[in-house]
Motif scaffolding. Structure first.
Motif, PDB file in Angstrom:
ATOM      1  N   PHE A 298     -68.128 135.659 -15.448  1.00 32.71           N
ATOM      2  CA  PHE A 298     -68.450 134.753 -16.545  1.00 32.71           C
ATOM      3  C   PHE A 298     -69.863 134.214 -16.337  1.00 32.71           C
ATOM      4  N   VAL A 299     -70.717 134.454 -17.317  1.00 30.63           N
ATOM      5  CA  VAL A 299     -72.061 133.878 -17.326  1.00 30.63           C
ATOM      6  C   VAL A 299     -72.010 132.664 -18.242  1.00 30.63           C
ATOM      7  N   VAL A 300     -72.147 131.475 -17.660  1.00 30.34           N
ATOM      8  CA  VAL A 300     -72.033 130.233 -18.420  1.00 30.34           C
ATOM      9  C   VAL A 300     -73.433 129.785 -18.838  1.00 30.34           C
ATOM     10  N   LEU A 301     -73.634 129.649 -20.140  1.00 28.96           N
ATOM     11  CA  LEU A 301     -74.925 129.262 -20.698  1.00 28.96           C
ATOM     12  C   LEU A 301     -74.914 127.795 -21.097  1.00 28.96           C
ATOM     13  N   ASP A 302     -76.105 127.245 -21.355  1.00 27.45           N
ATOM     14  CA  ASP A 302     -76.186 125.847 -21.789  1.00 27.45           C
ATOM     15  C   ASP A 302     -76.001 125.700 -23.297  1.00 27.45           C
ATOM     16  N   GLY A 303     -75.749 126.800 -23.982  1.00 29.61           N
ATOM     17  CA  GLY A 303     -75.432 126.774 -25.400  1.00 29.61           C
ATOM     18  C   GLY A 303     -74.297 127.738 -25.693  1.00 29.61           C
ATOM     19  N   GLY A 304     -73.378 127.311 -26.541  1.00 26.85           N
ATOM     20  CA  GLY A 304     -72.262 128.167 -26.905  1.00 26.85           C
ATOM     21  C   GLY A 304     -72.041 128.121 -28.400  1.00 26.85           C
ATOM     22  N   ASP A 325     -81.369 140.301 -25.725  1.00 25.25           N
ATOM     23  CA  ASP A 325     -82.612 141.055 -25.860  1.00 25.25           C
ATOM     24  C   ASP A 325     -83.433 140.816 -24.600  1.00 25.25           C
ATOM     25  N   ASP A 326     -83.008 141.423 -23.501  1.00 23.97           N
ATOM     26  CA  ASP A 326     -83.645 141.198 -22.209  1.00 23.97           C
ATOM     27  C   ASP A 326     -83.771 142.528 -21.466  1.00 23.97           C
ATOM     28  N   ALA A 327     -83.767 142.459 -20.156  1.00 25.40           N
ATOM     29  CA  ALA A 327     -83.918 143.672 -19.348  1.00 25.40           C
ATOM     30  C   ALA A 327     -82.701 144.577 -19.521  1.00 25.40           C
ATOM     31  N   ALA A 328     -82.808 145.792 -19.016  1.00 29.89           N
ATOM     32  CA  ALA A 328     -81.732 146.766 -19.142  1.00 29.89           C
ATOM     33  C   ALA A 328     -80.453 146.229 -18.504  1.00 29.89           C
ATOM     34  N   THR A 330     -77.013 145.901 -16.487  1.00 33.55           N
ATOM     35  CA  THR A 330     -76.547 146.511 -15.230  1.00 33.55           C
ATOM     36  C   THR A 330     -75.089 146.180 -14.935  1.00 33.55           C
ATOM     37  N   GLU A 331     -74.512 145.187 -15.656  1.00 36.28           N
ATOM     38  CA  GLU A 331     -73.132 144.828 -15.381  1.00 36.28           C
ATOM     39  C   GLU A 331     -72.480 144.296 -16.654  1.00 36.28           C
ATOM     40  N   THR A 332     -71.172 144.135 -16.591  1.00 37.31           N
ATOM     41  CA  THR A 332     -70.410 143.616 -17.724  1.00 37.31           C
ATOM     42  C   THR A 332     -69.947 142.199 -17.414  1.00 37.31           C
ATOM     43  N   ALA A 333     -70.120 141.319 -18.382  1.00 42.07           N
ATOM     44  CA  ALA A 333     -69.736 139.916 -18.175  1.00 42.07           C
ATOM     45  C   ALA A 333     -69.329 139.302 -19.499  1.00 42.07           C
ATOM     46  N   HIS A 334     -68.647 138.170 -19.414  1.00 43.49           N
ATOM     47  CA  HIS A 334     -68.336 137.377 -20.590  1.00 43.49           C
ATOM     48  C   HIS A 334     -69.386 136.277 -20.709  1.00 43.49           C
ATOM     49  N   LEU A 335     -69.929 136.080 -21.906  1.00 42.27           N
ATOM     50  CA  LEU A 335     -70.906 135.022 -22.143  1.00 42.27           C
ATOM     51  C   LEU A 335     -70.171 133.782 -22.621  1.00 42.27           C
ATOM     52  N   ALA A 336     -70.173 132.741 -21.822  1.00 45.99           N
ATOM     53  CA  ALA A 336     -69.476 131.501 -22.144  1.00 45.99           C
ATOM     54  C   ALA A 336     -70.488 130.388 -22.372  1.00 45.99           C
ATOM     55  N   GLY A 337     -70.070 129.415 -23.192  1.00 44.60           N
ATOM     56  CA  GLY A 337     -70.890 128.243 -23.415  1.00 44.60           C
ATOM     57  C   GLY A 337     -70.421 127.081 -22.567  1.00 44.60           C
ATOM     58  N   PRO A 338     -70.958 125.877 -22.805  1.00 49.95           N
ATOM     59  CA  PRO A 338     -70.674 124.723 -21.949  1.00 49.95           C
ATOM     60  C   PRO A 338     -69.513 123.861 -22.425  1.00 49.95           C
ATOM     61  N   LEU A 339     -68.846 124.236 -23.518  1.00 52.74           N
ATOM     62  CA  LEU A 339     -67.842 123.361 -24.110  1.00 52.74           C
ATOM     63  C   LEU A 339     -66.511 123.432 -23.372  1.00 52.74           C
ATOM     64  N   ARG A 351     -72.565 143.834 -21.957  1.00 52.55           N
ATOM     65  CA  ARG A 351     -73.422 144.451 -20.955  1.00 52.55           C
ATOM     66  C   ARG A 351     -74.692 143.608 -20.814  1.00 52.55           C
ATOM     67  N   VAL A 352     -74.940 143.117 -19.610  1.00 50.92           N
ATOM     68  CA  VAL A 352     -76.061 142.209 -19.368  1.00 50.92           C
ATOM     69  C   VAL A 352     -76.816 142.648 -18.109  1.00 50.92           C
ATOM     70  N   PRO A 353     -78.084 142.222 -17.985  1.00 53.66           N
ATOM     71  CA  PRO A 353     -78.770 142.399 -16.713  1.00 53.66           C
ATOM     72  C   PRO A 353     -78.146 141.485 -15.663  1.00 53.66           C
ATOM     73  N   LYS A 354     -78.458 141.704 -14.424  1.00 58.23           N
ATOM     74  CA  LYS A 354     -77.958 140.835 -13.360  1.00 58.23           C
ATOM     75  C   LYS A 354     -78.550 139.447 -13.552  1.00 58.23           C
ATOM     76  N   LEU A 355     -77.692 138.457 -13.793  1.00 60.52           N
ATOM     77  CA  LEU A 355     -78.146 137.109 -14.120  1.00 60.52           C
ATOM     78  C   LEU A 355     -77.723 136.127 -13.047  1.00 60.52           C
ATOM     79  N   THR A 356     -78.573 135.128 -12.833  1.00 70.26           N
ATOM     80  CA  THR A 356     -78.263 134.041 -11.905  1.00 70.26           C
ATOM     81  C   THR A 356     -78.603 132.720 -12.577  1.00 70.26           C
ATOM     82  N   ALA A 357     -78.116 131.632 -12.002  1.00 72.27           N
ATOM     83  CA  ALA A 357     -78.376 130.309 -12.556  1.00 72.27           C
ATOM     84  C   ALA A 357     -79.877 130.073 -12.711  1.00 72.27           C
ATOM     85  N   GLY A 358     -80.267 129.555 -13.858  1.00 77.74           N
ATOM     86  CA  GLY A 358     -81.672 129.279 -14.146  1.00 77.74           C
ATOM     87  C   GLY A 358     -82.359 130.360 -14.948  1.00 77.74           C
ATOM     88  N   ASP A 359     -81.762 131.553 -15.040  1.00 77.10           N
ATOM     89  CA  ASP A 359     -82.372 132.626 -15.825  1.00 77.10           C
ATOM     90  C   ASP A 359     -82.378 132.268 -17.311  1.00 77.10           C
TER      91      ASP A 359
END
Length: 410
Positions: A298-304, A325-328, A330-339, A351-359
């Motif tokens: 789960f990639v948790v974003l500051d907007g949902g 609309d980012d880099a190629a 590399t993995e599969t994840a769920h995009l979650a918001g902050p609610l 399908r998302v690039p490898k993401l870490t906190a702050g990206d």
């Protein structure tokens, strides 16, 4: 500066979540869509797509034909007026026009209304009489059939929208005799986001045939709005749909069905929201956290869904998986918001690039159905900032605010 670098700078400057709108792309879409239509067509911008006054203003100013405004509420009327549209530039639509908003619209010079029922027409007529004016009304027709089988269907079924075509012969005398109104033509909205040029042409042909039947019933046919249906991606990469054959194809349909159109009898219009503005916007969000739960990332974003709801409460627009609309990827994840709700998911198995906190992530094609189509008040989180670029320069940076105000006691 690359788009990625520009977005990074804007995110640092204004924070996230952040909408970025590019007026150069708004104007380019306007030129392109007018170019797809035969000469002489009017084009209404549906402010429901994005009522930001800077965007609405860009669709009426500058070289080339100007858009008019299609509005459905006092708030959209206010946005249109702020953007420089006159009341006479507006088409007021919607199945639930209240007495107060009809009176307000008339007081600001709105004279063209789309009417959805005999009751709607009577309310408009009553307020027009009180104001000492006559309102030009377009009959919105709910045709029995539709011309294409793709896109979101808006006709050919029971609906709060439009007057059922089969009832028009019995209603003709009543509709034509409401004081304060003049039946000036017809309004059709057959579909949204047509899958192909052929689908659009089939719908417009069906609408033109329905307009002819109205004339045969004795209604004036001075103005015909054929509706929209122009396609564009929403919250996923891609370009707005191209219609290289629409101009000639539509002219051929009209020559066959409404041969006086080339001399302005009737005047003709189309309308568009998403196709004009979706590609002009990007939503920037920060990654707050990345976590794994039972082999799911789960990639948790500051907007949902509070910033990108896309009318998701009714399953209207949000795609099954928002694409970044980012880099190629590399993995599969769920995009979650902050609610604090499990429904706050922008995408499942994305399908998302490898993401870490702050990206910083960019969700493209979000110039339409952004903050005002979202659960912006849920959990009382701040609305996203909205930045407007013109020629690459920031010309506006604002945020919608909500506040409680006293209501006068009766």
């Amino acid at each position: 500066m690359s788009a990625t670098a520009e977005h990074a700078e804007l995110a640092e400057r204004f924070g996230t979540p952040l909408y970025v709108y590019d007026l150069d792309r708004v104007r380019a879409a306007r030129r392109s869509l007018f170019g797809d239509l035969p000469d002489g067509f009017h084009l209404y911008y549906a402010l429901k797509a994005n009522p930001h006054p800077a965007i609405a203003r860009a669709l009426r100013e500058g070289a080339g034909p100007a858009c008019r405004a299609e509005i459905s509420s006092p708030g959209e009327l206010a946005a249109a007026l702020e953007a420089g549209y006159a009341g006479g530039d507006c088409l007021y639509t919607g199945p639930g026009k209240t007495d107060a908003e009809i009176a307000l619209a008339l007081s600001h010079g709105v004279r063209r209304f789309s009417v959805e029922s005999i009751g709607d027409l009577r309310r408009i007529g009553g307020h027009a009489r009180a104001a000492g004016v006559v309102a030009d009304c377009l009959l919105r027709v709910n045709a029995l059939a539709s011309g294409a089988a793709t896109g979101l269907r808006m006709m050919g079924k029971p609906s709060q929208f439009g007057i059922d075509a089969e009832t028009l012969p019995g209603l003709a005398a009543e509709l034509s005799s409401v004081d304060g109104t003049r039946i000036a033509g017809a309004h059709f909205f057959t579909m949204s986001n047509a899958a192909s040029e052929d689908a659009l042409l089939a719908e417009y042909d069906q609408a033109a045939q329905s307009a002819v039947r109205l004339a045969e019933l004795g209604f004036a046919l001075d103005y015909v709005d054929l509706g929209g249906g122009f396609g564009a991606p929403y919250a996923t990469p891609g370009e707005r749909s191209a219609y290289p054959g629409l101009r000639d194809g539509l002219a051929s349909v009209l020559d066959d069905r409404l041969p006086g159109w080339r001399t302005g009898s009737p005047e003709l219009a189309c309308e568009s929201g998403r196709s004009l503005v979706a590609g002009a916007g990007s939503l920037l969000c920060r990654v707050v956290n990345v976590k794994t739960s039972r082999d799911n990332t789960f990639v948790v974003l500051d907007g949902g869904i509070n910033v990108l709801g896309g009318l998701s409460g009714i399953g209207r627009l949000l795609p099954a998986a928002v694409q970044l609309d980012d880099a190629a990827p590399t993995e599969t994840a769920h995009l979650a918001g902050p609610l604090c709700t499990p429904g706050d998911l922008l995408g499942r198995a994305v399908r998302v690039p490898k993401l870490t906190a702050g990206d910083l992530v960019t969700i493209p094609n979000t110039g339409a159905y952004g903050p005002t189509a979202s659960l912006v008040h849920f959990l009382s989180r701040p609305a996203p900032a909205e930045v407007v670029l013109d020629g690459g320069e920031v010309v506006s940076a604002t945020r919608l605010e909500s506040r409680r105000t006293p209501v006068a006691l009766a």
